[in-house]
Enzyme design. Structure first.
Site, short mmCIF file in Angstrom:
data_model
loop_
_atom_site.label_atom_id
_atom_site.label_comp_id
_atom_site.label_asym_id
_atom_site.label_seq_id
_atom_site.Cartn_x
_atom_site.Cartn_y
_atom_site.Cartn_z
N GLY A 38 -7.14 -2.27 3.40
CA GLY A 38 -6.48 -1.93 2.16
C GLY A 38 -5.14 -2.65 2.05
CB CYS A 39 -2.01 -1.60 0.40
SG CYS A 39 -0.28 -2.05 0.33
CG PHE A 40 -0.79 -7.11 2.77
CD1 PHE A 40 0.07 -6.62 1.80
CD2 PHE A 40 -1.19 -8.44 2.66
CE1 PHE A 40 0.53 -7.40 0.77
CE2 PHE A 40 -0.75 -9.24 1.61
CZ PHE A 40 0.12 -8.72 0.67
CD1 TRP A 41 3.16 -4.97 1.08
CD2 TRP A 41 3.25 -3.34 -0.46
NE1 TRP A 41 3.46 -5.54 -0.13
CE2 TRP A 41 3.53 -4.58 -1.08
CE3 TRP A 41 3.24 -2.18 -1.23
CZ2 TRP A 41 3.81 -4.67 -2.46
CZ3 TRP A 41 3.53 -2.26 -2.58
CH2 TRP A 41 3.81 -3.49 -3.19
CE1 TYR A 184 -0.67 1.63 -3.29
CE2 TYR A 184 0.43 0.92 -1.29
CZ TYR A 184 -0.73 1.13 -2.00
OH TYR A 184 -1.94 0.84 -1.42
#
Length: 216
Positions: A38-41, A184
């Site tokens: 998913g979101c790499f952050w 987020y």
């Protein structure tokens, strides 16, 4: 990226996750693991806190160099996934231990081509392996988790050969630490970090531990 994320698989308790029956042998020097969840952050934030991890870089894998940029990858048409490149000391944390954290904390491996409200193949669950040994250990652990019934649904994590890793743009690096109050990050990364700290305290770098005086 969306502002909220529903990842029911992350509620699975620690006691359900077995240690990998197979692992890579301890090696001298630095090793590398490339993961998509998913979101790499958010995945980056988790692994930066793990003892033995030396550095983490957000980036792209699975597509061509010409489309290895955030705007193109967000279309979901490039073949790329958002990934993290983890450099770690195998004398302090093993490949298998990192996989255990990947499956138990970093993301929900039962969601196909999405993580919560982030939808598209760029958010797929994948392990990009560099050697046959990495492939075999990862494949064995997925089979082990499925056989143990850790999740109600089948794990859909793909094993893909790593052709190339492309670092993401600089403003994506260490994003969660630099933007802790971004909506987020508060909605998606923070719950993962909370689970990591509360569930696997022995895996943490000292500065991320609840017992660290600098965190009091």
């Amino acid at each position: 990226m969306t502002d909220a994320c529903n990842l029911p698989g992350l509620s699975v308790p620690r006691s359900r996750f077995p240690d990998p029956e197979q692992d890579l042998p301890e090696a001298a020097g630095e090793s590398r693991l490339v993961l998509a969840g998913g979101c790499f952050w958010c995945v980056e934030a988790v692994f930066l806190a793990v003892d033995g991890v030396q550095r983490v870089t957000s980036g792209y894998a699975g597509g061509e160099a010409s489309t290895a940029n955030y705007e193109a990858v967000c279309t979901g048409k490039t073949g790329h996934a958002e990934v993290i490149e983890v450099h770690y000391d195998p004398a302090r944390v093993s490949f298998g231990q990192l996989l255990k954290l990947f499956f138990s904390v970093a993301h929900d491996p039962t969601q196909l081509n999405r993580q919560g409200n982030d939808v598209g193949s760029q958010y797929r669950s994948a392990i990009f392996y560099e050697t046959p040994e990495q492939h075999d250990v990862a494949e064995a652990y997925i089979r082990q988790l499925d056989a143990a019934g850790v999740y109600q649904d089948r794990i859909v994590t793909t094993l893909e050969p790593l052709e190339a890793f492309y670092p993401a743009e600089e403003h994506h690096q260490n994003f969660a630490a630099r933007n802790p109050w971004q909506p987020y990050i508060m909605a998606v990364a923070a719950p993962k970090m909370e689970k990591l700290v509360n569930t696997w305290p022995e895996q943490l770098k000292p500065e991320f531990s609840k017992d660290d005086p600098d965190q009091a």
